[in-house]
Every structure is written in structure tokens, then in C-alpha cells.
Design a protein around this motif. Structure first.
Motif, short mmCIF file in Angstrom:
data_model
loop_
_atom_site.label_atom_id
_atom_site.label_comp_id
_atom_site.label_asym_id
_atom_site.label_seq_id
_atom_site.Cartn_x
_atom_site.Cartn_y
_atom_site.Cartn_z
N PHE A 1 0.82 -1.21 0.00
CA PHE A 1 0.00 0.00 0.00
C PHE A 1 0.86 1.26 0.00
N VAL A 2 1.85 1.30 0.87
CA VAL A 2 2.59 2.54 1.12
C VAL A 2 3.64 2.85 0.06
N CYS A 3 4.44 1.85 -0.32
CA CYS A 3 5.58 2.13 -1.19
C CYS A 3 5.18 2.60 -2.60
N PRO A 4 4.21 1.98 -3.27
CA PRO A 4 3.80 2.53 -4.57
C PRO A 4 3.24 3.95 -4.46
N ALA A 5 2.45 4.19 -3.39
CA ALA A 5 1.89 5.53 -3.21
C ALA A 5 3.00 6.56 -3.04
N ALA A 6 3.99 6.23 -2.21
CA ALA A 6 5.09 7.16 -1.97
C ALA A 6 5.95 7.36 -3.21
N ALA A 7 6.19 6.28 -3.96
CA ALA A 7 7.02 6.38 -5.17
C ALA A 7 6.36 7.25 -6.23
N ILE A 8 5.06 7.06 -6.42
CA ILE A 8 4.33 7.86 -7.42
C ILE A 8 4.27 9.32 -6.99
N TYR A 9 4.02 9.55 -5.70
CA TYR A 9 3.93 10.93 -5.22
C TYR A 9 5.30 11.63 -5.29
N VAL B 1 -4.48 5.28 -4.92
CA VAL B 1 -5.33 4.32 -5.64
C VAL B 1 -4.52 3.11 -6.07
N THR B 2 -3.29 3.35 -6.55
CA THR B 2 -2.41 2.25 -6.92
C THR B 2 -2.11 1.36 -5.72
N GLY B 3 -1.84 1.99 -4.58
CA GLY B 3 -1.58 1.24 -3.36
C GLY B 3 -2.76 0.38 -2.94
N VAL B 4 -3.97 0.95 -3.03
CA VAL B 4 -5.18 0.20 -2.69
C VAL B 4 -5.31 -1.04 -3.59
N ALA B 5 -5.14 -0.83 -4.90
CA ALA B 5 -5.30 -1.94 -5.85
C ALA B 5 -4.23 -3.01 -5.64
N LEU B 6 -2.97 -2.58 -5.47
CA LEU B 6 -1.88 -3.54 -5.33
C LEU B 6 -1.99 -4.33 -4.02
N MET B 7 -2.29 -3.63 -2.93
CA MET B 7 -2.43 -4.33 -1.66
C MET B 7 -3.57 -5.34 -1.71
N THR B 8 -4.70 -4.95 -2.25
CA THR B 8 -5.84 -5.85 -2.31
C THR B 8 -5.51 -7.09 -3.13
N ALA B 9 -4.89 -6.89 -4.30
CA ALA B 9 -4.56 -8.03 -5.16
C ALA B 9 -3.53 -8.95 -4.52
N LEU B 10 -2.47 -8.37 -3.96
CA LEU B 10 -1.41 -9.19 -3.37
C LEU B 10 -1.90 -9.96 -2.15
N MET B 11 -2.74 -9.33 -1.35
CA MET B 11 -3.21 -10.01 -0.15
C MET B 11 -4.18 -11.14 -0.48
N PRO C 1 -13.33 -7.94 0.40
CA PRO C 1 -13.88 -6.73 1.02
C PRO C 1 -13.04 -6.23 2.19
N PHE C 2 -12.45 -7.15 2.96
CA PHE C 2 -11.63 -6.71 4.10
C PHE C 2 -10.46 -5.85 3.63
N ASN C 3 -9.68 -6.37 2.68
CA ASN C 3 -8.50 -5.64 2.23
C ASN C 3 -8.86 -4.38 1.46
N LEU C 4 -9.95 -4.43 0.72
CA LEU C 4 -10.39 -3.24 -0.01
C LEU C 4 -10.83 -2.15 0.95
N ILE C 5 -11.62 -2.51 1.95
CA ILE C 5 -12.08 -1.52 2.93
C ILE C 5 -10.91 -0.99 3.75
N LYS C 6 -10.03 -1.88 4.20
CA LYS C 6 -8.88 -1.46 5.00
C LYS C 6 -8.01 -0.46 4.25
N SER C 7 -7.65 -0.79 3.02
CA SER C 7 -6.77 0.09 2.26
C SER C 7 -7.48 1.37 1.83
N ALA C 8 -8.76 1.28 1.49
CA ALA C 8 -9.49 2.49 1.09
C ALA C 8 -9.67 3.44 2.26
N LEU C 9 -9.94 2.89 3.45
CA LEU C 9 -10.03 3.73 4.65
C LEU C 9 -8.73 4.50 4.88
#
Length: 221
Positions: free
Chosen positions: A91-99, A113-123, A152-160
Motif C-alpha cells: 500500500f505505502v511504497c507505490p503511493a510514496a514512489a508515485i507521489y 489508488v495504486t496502493g489500494v489496488a496492489l495491496m488488495t490483489a497481493l493479499m 472486502p476486508f483488504n479493499l475496505i482497510k486500504s481504502a479507509l
């Protein structure tokens, strides 16, 4: 980097690590009926760390916090440590790299958004392989839980955490600049492109939607 800047950076990393651990302790709560799936807001702190210091320091803080969590409150040992590092880093590293490359409001949003998608898929992938090892569930049972439970757990967690990061990053970075802990304006300057109010409204809407989704999953509403 001179000695003063290095000391300031290490101080910030230690501060973010301590904050992430504290919010993990006091802010964790279950989202679903599966006991080991608990939300905690430490990724919010780690994302702010990444936005200010960059992806590699954020990764280092992630590893340290997850290691302390393993030693102090976790019951899942090294496997839980690995899953915590993987989840937060995805979640964190792609977001930080893009920013870091696109230091704008859109860059922050795209990174999160990239972090949310990547974390959800990997988990989803790693829960399929790892959960049977430390929870004792048959792999078929875990596979049956991927879409109705883990997704839904990982999507909600990362989106929050993404929504909270959008809402609090700017005031936190300003406070750190005023305190003198952050000196490099290039790393902490507020995004200059327009639409900030709209972005904040969208982040607030995502936050409210996630809270409602949690209440639905918990059977409250």
C-alpha cells in the motif's frame, strides 16, 4: 545529506514508527467475522511517512513496526510479520514512489489508488497460500473465503487508510514544517494543482462509505 539532515530524517522515522505502533495498538478492531482480520490505521501513518520521506524510509519503518508488533502483540509469529510487511509495503511504497515523481494532488491520489489496488490483489494471492499454514484452515476453505471475506476486508482497510491519508496529510506536513522537523520544501510542499476541495470531498465520501460497509459486515445495520 549532511549530519543535521540525516539526524532529522532518523528522528522523523523513529517518530513515525512510534506513532504507527501506537495507533496499531489502540485503533485496531475487527471488520469481518474472521477473528484475525482486524483493521488498524498504522498504514495511514506509514503513508504520511512515505509522502514526506520517500518509499525506502517508509519501507524501513514498515519493517521495524511489523517486527515490534510480532514481538509484542502478534500471535502469528514470523508468518504474521511477513504478511504485515507485505500488506503495508504494497500500500505505502507505490503511493510514496508515485507521489515522489508527481508531487501534486493528482499524484497523491494516483499513488494511493495504486496502493489500494496492489495491496488488495497481493493479499488475496498471499492469503490463499499463507492462511492455511498458520490458521489451520483447509486451502479449499480459504479459497472459498477469498471473494466474500478477504476481498472486502483488504479493499475496505486500504481504502479507509487512503481516504484518511488524503484528509490529514496536508495539515500534518504543515505542522512538521512549522516544528522544524521537516526542512526540504520539495518533499513537503502542498500540491499546487486545483481541485483540492473536490478531492477532499471524494476522500470524505470514501471514508463514510467504508464505515457504512464495515457496519454492514459487522451486522450493525
Amino acid at each position: 545529506m549532511n549530519a543535521s539532515n540525516k539526524t532529522r530524517k532518523l528522528t522523523l522515522m523513529a517518530m513515525f514508527a512510534a506513532l504507527a505502533y501506537i495507533v496499531m495498538l489502540v485503533g485496531r478492531f475487527p471488520i469481518s467475522s474472521v477473528d484475525f482480520l482486524k483493521y488498524d490505521p498504522k498504514d495511514l501513518i506509514l503513508a504520511i511517512c512515505g509522502f514526506i520521506l520517500g518509499p525506502l524510509p517508509a519501507l524501513a519503518v514498515t519493517v521495524v513496526v511489523s517486527f515490534i508488533e510480532m514481538l509484542s502483540v502478534s500471535s502469528t509469529g514470523f508468518i504474521g510479520f511477513f504478511m504485515n510487511v507485505l500488506s503495508s509495503a504494497a500500500f505505502v511504497c507505490p503511493a510514496a514512489a508515485i507521489y515522489k515523481k508527481r508531487h501534486t494532488l493528482r499524484g497523491a491520489a494516483a499513488g494511493l489508488v495504486t496502493g489500494v489496488a496492489l495491496m488488495t490483489a497481493l493479499m488475496l494471492l498471499w492469503n490463499y497460500f499463507i492462511t492455511p499454514l498458520y490458521m489451520g484452515y483447509p486451502r479449499e476453505a480459504v479459497a472459498a473465503m477469498l471473494l466474500p471475506v478477504f476481498l472486502p476486508f483488504n479493499l475496505i482497510k486500504s481504502a479507509l487508510n487512503a481516504a484518511l491519508t488524503m484528509l490529514v496529510y496536508k495539515p500534518v506536513s504543515r505542522a512538521l514544517k512549522r516544528s522544524g522537523l521537516v526542512e526540504d520544501a520539495a518533499q513537503t510542499a502542498a500540491p499546487q494543482d486545483g481541485g483540492r476541495l473536490g478531492a477532499m470531498l471524494i476522500a470524505a465520501l470514501v471514508l463514510v462509505s467504508c464505515i457504512v460497509a464495515v457496519l454492514v459486515m459487522r451486522g450493525v445495520i
